[in-house]
Design an enzyme around this catalytic site. Structure first.
Site, PDB file in Angstrom:
ATOM      1  N   HIS A  42       1.169  -3.887 -17.564  1.00 20.65           N
ATOM      2  CA  HIS A  42       1.453  -3.220 -16.275  1.00 20.65           C
ATOM      3  C   HIS A  42       2.626  -3.901 -15.565  1.00 20.65           C
ATOM      4  CE1 HIS A  42      -0.549  -1.145 -12.590  1.00 20.65           C
ATOM      5  NE2 HIS A  42       0.750  -1.270 -12.398  1.00 20.65           N
ATOM      6  N   HIS A  62       6.416  -3.095 -13.517  1.00 17.29           N
ATOM      7  CA  HIS A  62       7.384  -2.144 -12.957  1.00 17.29           C
ATOM      8  C   HIS A  62       8.773  -2.736 -13.131  1.00 17.29           C
ATOM      9  CE1 HIS A  62       4.329   0.425 -11.060  1.00 17.29           C
ATOM     10  NE2 HIS A  62       3.664  -0.704 -10.875  1.00 17.29           N
ATOM     11  N   LEU A  63       9.593  -2.056 -13.929  1.00 20.03           N
ATOM     12  CA  LEU A  63      10.957  -2.561 -14.174  1.00 20.03           C
ATOM     13  C   LEU A  63      12.017  -1.826 -13.353  1.00 20.03           C
ATOM     14  CD1 LEU A  63      10.824  -3.202 -18.038  1.00 20.03           C
ATOM     15  CD2 LEU A  63      10.747  -4.891 -16.193  1.00 20.03           C
ATOM     16  N   HIS A  69      -4.716   4.754 -12.064  1.00 15.59           N
ATOM     17  CA  HIS A  69      -4.612   4.092 -10.753  1.00 15.59           C
ATOM     18  C   HIS A  69      -5.721   4.715  -9.914  1.00 15.59           C
ATOM     19  CE1 HIS A  69      -2.179   2.826  -7.046  1.00 15.59           C
ATOM     20  NE2 HIS A  69      -3.108   3.652  -6.563  1.00 15.59           N
ATOM     21  N   HIS A 116      -5.453  -2.382 -12.269  1.00 21.37           N
ATOM     22  CA  HIS A 116      -5.710  -3.276 -11.118  1.00 21.37           C
ATOM     23  C   HIS A 116      -7.054  -3.080 -10.411  1.00 21.37           C
ATOM     24  CE1 HIS A 116      -3.948   0.314  -9.358  1.00 21.37           C
ATOM     25  NE2 HIS A 116      -2.708  -0.080  -9.530  1.00 21.37           N
ATOM     26  N   ASN A 172      -1.001  -2.501  -3.329  1.00 26.39           N
ATOM     27  CA  ASN A 172      -1.898  -1.382  -3.549  1.00 26.39           C
ATOM     28  C   ASN A 172      -2.486  -1.464  -4.968  1.00 26.39           C
ATOM     29  OD1 ASN A 172      -3.235   0.987  -3.081  1.00 26.39           O
ATOM     30  ND2 ASN A 172      -1.522   2.308  -3.667  1.00 26.39           N
ATOM     31  N   ASP A 188       0.967  -6.157 -12.732  1.00 25.53           N
ATOM     32  CA  ASP A 188       1.431  -5.196 -11.717  1.00 25.53           C
ATOM     33  C   ASP A 188       2.672  -5.759 -11.000  1.00 25.53           C
ATOM     34  OD1 ASP A 188       1.719  -2.971 -10.163  1.00 25.53           O
ATOM     35  OD2 ASP A 188      -0.120  -3.260  -9.000  1.00 25.53           O
ATOM     36  N   HIS A 245      10.446  -5.359  -5.117  1.00 22.46           N
ATOM     37  CA  HIS A 245      10.978  -4.529  -4.033  1.00 22.46           C
ATOM     38  C   HIS A 245      12.120  -5.276  -3.358  1.00 22.46           C
ATOM     39  CE1 HIS A 245       8.049  -1.321  -4.167  1.00 22.46           C
ATOM     40  NE2 HIS A 245       7.054  -2.186  -4.167  1.00 22.46           N
TER      41      HIS A 245
HETATM   42  O1  DOR Z   1       1.387  -2.334  -4.978  1.00 21.11           O
HETATM   43  C1  DOR Z   1       1.736  -1.499  -5.783  1.00 21.11           C
HETATM   44  N1  DOR Z   1       3.025  -1.318  -6.089  1.00 21.11           N
HETATM   45  N2  DOR Z   1       0.799  -0.747  -6.386  1.00 21.11           N
HETATM   46  C2  DOR Z   1       1.127   0.297  -7.165  1.00 21.11           C
HETATM   47  O2  DOR Z   1       0.246   0.948  -7.660  1.00 21.11           O
HETATM   48  C3  DOR Z   1       2.547   0.665  -7.368  1.00 21.11           C
HETATM   49  C4  DOR Z   1       3.408  -0.497  -7.186  1.00 21.11           C
HETATM   50  C5  DOR Z   1       4.877  -0.173  -7.082  1.00 21.11           C
HETATM   51  O3  DOR Z   1       5.374   0.647  -7.855  1.00 21.11           O
HETATM   52  O4  DOR Z   1       5.548  -0.770  -6.237  1.00 21.11           O
END
Ligand code: DOR
Length: 427
Positions: free
Chosen positions: A56, A58-59, A177, A230, A276, A303, A307
């Site tokens: 899990h 996020h790239l 999710h 998660h 989240n 996860d 950002h």
């Molecule tokens: O905190 C989170 N960020 N939960 C998610 O399910 C998505 C993720 C995101 O893509 O930033």
């Protein structure tokens, strides 16, 4: 290709031994692990683990290259001891077609630091209304086997059932999710005494638990594989235990942050702690640790959610949810669970089982003669202070800034090539 002689490594925490890494595989272990001209790697005191596998990640590429790229995320992953990561589908454009998953897969190959295995979206545009082209993604060069709308819940039970039926045909898995969206409208943090005191709208545990219960029943009915992203509450653990006892093909992950941090962090109003599902109570944290040890929760997944500062350093209500994870995950797990899991248990939960769930047959294999040389060397005795400025990720949103954590990744090898040496990315 460089030949490496790794000297004195403790495989899974066992007795020190030498490993010969040649032509992409572990060529020998023990006394005959030597070859002329081999580059020597001093592994005195280091533990050798199968390369970690993150189910899990996020790239952010394509679409939000200002937060992370496949290359910067791959660097972060290699530094965290990973040799494979599964890239979540909530990119822009969404990874809901063969074209996008192939693009991500190709970018991963070009970066060449970890195997980037794309996850395909379950529904078109993550919209929750129409199934995406799951078969075309499975048949693509990326051979997608894991599908997820992560960031969004597949909340229509009819669509969820169809998705489970579809992936069953090629032994794929739906990674859910779990968030009943009608119970989390406007939610800002865990619903409980802290949210009441702070006056923030709560995200109740039942929003997660009700979807897990529903989907466990659906997966049992269909006979397909379901994975829960998660997991964050004690009640979710109880439901997953129940489903496993009934023979449902269900697996589950917990994040490092849900194993360590609680909802009281929101008292700071520092959005770095907004995520989240949200950080829960100390009771939930304890239940998640127990479940990980017991095997009810199968794996740790990061996860990793990079950002930008614009999206994070603002008022809590406007900040995006998510935390970095790749470069600190093993340290957190060492901190909270090594005493009960041992290195073998950690390898099971951070390498072998995630590799099996994702169908990555070259990964998650203990270092032994003939096995692909995907491995990592960790110094368990080291301690380091987390400095957001020195992370390899393009983003800075680590919740562990300033904390001193145990363990340090010294080297990582992908198919016999060093991606990290002396704690630094090789290329
Ligand atoms: O905190 C989170 N960020 N939960 C998610 O399910 C998505 C993720 C995101 O893509 O930033």
């Amino acid at each position: 290709m460089t030949t490496f002689r790794i000297r004195g490594a403790r495989i899974l925490g066992g007795d020190p031994t030498d490993l010969l890494v040649r032509d992409g595989v572990v060529a020998a272990v023990g006394a005959d692990a030597d070859a002329p001209g081999a580059e020597s790697v001093d592994a005195d005191g280091l533990v050798a683990l199968p390369g970690l596998v993150d189910l899990h990640t996020h790239l952010r590429e394509p679409g939000r290259e200002d937060a992370e790229t496949v290359l910067t995320g791959s660097r972060a992953a290699a530094l965290g001891g990973y040799t494979a990561v599964c890239a979540m589908a909530n990119t822009d454009p969404v990874a809901d077609t063969a074209g996008v998953v192939e693009q991500v897969w190709r970018l991963g190959r070009e970066a060449g630091l970890v195997d980037v295995q794309p996850i395909g979206a379950v529904t078109v545009g993550l919209g929750g209304e129409r199934l995406a082209e799951l078969g075309a993604m499975a048949d693509s060069a990326a051979s997608v086997r894991v599908f997820s709308d992560d960031g969004h819940c597949v909340f229509d039970p009819r669509l969820m059932r169809r998705a489970l039926e579809y992936v069953k045909a090629f032994d794929g898995v739906i990674a859910q999710h779990a968030e009943e969206p009608r119970l989390t409208v406007g939610a800002q943090m865990h619903e409980g005494v802290v949210s009441a005191r702070l006056g923030l709208t709560g995200w109740p545990a039942v929003a997660e638990e009700s979807i897990i219960a529903r989907d466990a029943l659906l997966a049992g009915h269909v006979g397909a594989r379901l994975h829960i992203c998660h997991v964050s509450t004690r009640g979710s653990v109880d439901i997953i235990r129940w489903a496993k006892a009934r023979g449902v093909r269900i697996t589950a992950e917990v994040t490092p942050h849900h194993l360590l941090l609680t909802d009281t962090r929101a008292e700071s109003f520092d959005p770095v702690f907004k995520v989240n599902p949200p950080l829960r109570t100390a009771e939930d944290v304890e239940a998640l640790r127990e479940a990980l040890v017991e095997g009810i929760v199968d794996i740790v997944a990061t996860d990793h959610a990079p950002h930008t500062t614009e999206d994070k350093e603002c008022e809590w209500a406007y900040a995006r949810p998510g935390m970095l994870g790749l470069e600190t995950a093993l340290s957190i797990v060492q901190d909270v669970a090594l005493d009960r899991l041992g290195w073998d248990g950690i390898a099971e939960r951070m390498s072998r089982t995630p590799a099996r769930i994702a169908g990555l047959t070259d990964h998650g294999r203990d270092p032994a003669p003939g096995v692909p040389a995907n491995l990592t060397l960790v110094d368990p005795a080291a301690r380091r202070q987390v400095d957001p400025g020195s992370l390899a990720s393009r983003s800075r949103n680590t919740p562990y800034a300033g904390m001193t954590l145990p363990g340090r990744i010294v080297a990582t090898f992908l198919r016999g090539e060093a991606t990290v040496l002396d704690g630094k990315v090789v290329k």
